[in-house]
Scaffold this active site. Sequence first.
Site, PDB file in Angstrom:
ATOM      1  N   ASN A 152      -3.903   6.402  -9.257  1.00  0.00           N
ATOM      2  CA  ASN A 152      -5.117   5.571  -9.284  1.00  0.00           C
ATOM      3  C   ASN A 152      -5.269   4.702  -8.041  1.00  0.00           C
ATOM      4  O   ASN A 152      -6.250   3.991  -7.899  1.00  0.00           O
ATOM      5  CB  ASN A 152      -5.151   4.697 -10.555  1.00  0.00           C
ATOM      6  CG  ASN A 152      -4.091   3.610 -10.559  1.00  0.00           C
ATOM      7  OD1 ASN A 152      -3.106   3.677  -9.834  1.00  0.00           O
ATOM      8  ND2 ASN A 152      -4.291   2.602 -11.390  1.00  0.00           N
ATOM      9  N   LYS A 153      -4.318   4.753  -7.108  1.00  0.00           N
ATOM     10  CA  LYS A 153      -4.416   3.900  -5.916  1.00  0.00           C
ATOM     11  C   LYS A 153      -5.339   4.539  -4.871  1.00  0.00           C
ATOM     12  O   LYS A 153      -5.759   5.682  -5.027  1.00  0.00           O
ATOM     13  CB  LYS A 153      -3.028   3.685  -5.303  1.00  0.00           C
ATOM     14  CG  LYS A 153      -1.948   3.326  -6.303  1.00  0.00           C
ATOM     15  CD  LYS A 153      -1.909   1.867  -6.680  1.00  0.00           C
ATOM     16  CE  LYS A 153      -0.766   1.644  -7.647  1.00  0.00           C
ATOM     17  NZ  LYS A 153      -0.619   0.331  -8.171  1.00  0.00           N
ATOM     18  N   GLN A 154      -5.588   3.809  -3.787  1.00  0.00           N
ATOM     19  CA  GLN A 154      -6.499   4.311  -2.743  1.00  0.00           C
ATOM     20  C   GLN A 154      -6.063   5.692  -2.265  1.00  0.00           C
ATOM     21  O   GLN A 154      -6.888   6.580  -2.064  1.00  0.00           O
ATOM     22  CB  GLN A 154      -6.538   3.359  -1.542  1.00  0.00           C
ATOM     23  CG  GLN A 154      -7.380   2.114  -1.768  1.00  0.00           C
ATOM     24  CD  GLN A 154      -6.574   0.977  -2.343  1.00  0.00           C
ATOM     25  OE1 GLN A 154      -5.532   1.164  -2.969  1.00  0.00           O
ATOM     26  NE2 GLN A 154      -7.070  -0.233  -2.137  1.00  0.00           N
TER      27      GLN A 154
END
Length: 394
Positions: free
Chosen positions: A183-185
């Site tokens: 879910n991170k960049q």
Amino acid sequence: MSNHEIPLSSPDVGELEEELVLGVLRSGRLSLGPMQEEFEHLVARRAGCSHAVAVSSGTSGLHAVLAALGIGPGDEVITTPFSFIASANVILMVGATPVFVDICPTSLNMDPSRIEAAITPRTRAILGVEAFGNCAHMGEYARIAARHEIPLIEDCCEALGCHSGGRRAGSFGRAGVFGFYPNKQITTGEGGMIVTDDPSLADVCRSLRNQGRAVAGASIRTRDPSPMNTGSWLAHDRLGFNYRMSEVSAAIGVAQMRRFDEIVARRQKVASLYMDRLLGVHDLVLPTVEPGDETSWFVYVVRLAAGYGSEERDRIIRGLRNHDVGCADYFPCIHLQPFYREMFGHGPGAYPVAESVSQRTIALPFHARLGEREVDLVAQTLELMLRRESLSRP
Ligand SMILES: *Cc1c(COP(=O)(O)O)cnc(C)c1O
């Protein structure tokens, strides 16, 4: 979950990731190889730091940094109660005590004006978190840490590519740690990266991630030139961990970093779609970025107005989910998690700003491939839920 669900998050991976992963599989070199080195180089450059150490997760990176700095039982580390739980858990993992400091109601990061009151003779570090990729106050934390001759550790797991006052996330403290959960960049499946300008700290972290083995090259800096200290595979300098990143993960990371500008541009576009669509919606507070700062947008978190409480917020979240809109209550306060309550006896009211904010936040679907139509659908559904709540309020 139905087929029509708009997910809360979704990784942006494609052909380049596939190609580099296939290359690793065909190379036969699946750990400690050239992909890790290139990934480290790319992240170090992006963070404006001279050293980077790839690890198996953001959590393991933070744990390794605390261990490398010698923080342990009897020590206190100042941190925020409004974060993903890992940022405080790593303090417990080394046997130290997290000392929470309430947050600033606009940036949602630790309020710098409250930090010095929490410093005691046992304070060994400040662990600052860039909540939702907002670098606000990081420079102030660094100044307070310097004044007290303790390190600032930057949990920048949500902030790769963010900057404030001309400084980049990862470069404010003695060390910064990024996370690459999907879910991170950017993602590597699972993974993390320690960044620092301190070459000896980087060497200790490299050793800690690899079972405490001497780092090849680092032995030049040590006093003992014996064969056990020249980086041989079964020479162990210290108690270490297995926090290595596989070449498969690193290959995904290299592809993501080569596409980084494109990924961030898409996230910024989606954030501006939300901003335009939600601006002026009654009872809703939108995320803001300070003038001169820039965020690469980890999530898009809106807040209900001050009169709302967790019951209304939870009903709205259930309603959104029933309409196939993925959403989450980022973040429940760490000090109120059951095992923290049990260990430290914190009750509601201990950190009122963090508690009030965390009862009213809603993370909306956010990823690089969201289009105008989906953003509009999310906004319509949210407006419907807000109307229901305001009608039922006295
Ligand atoms: C994601 C995250 C972590 C942990 O990263 P993992 O890779 O999931 O271990 C730590 N701190 C914060 C603030 C995070 O958002």
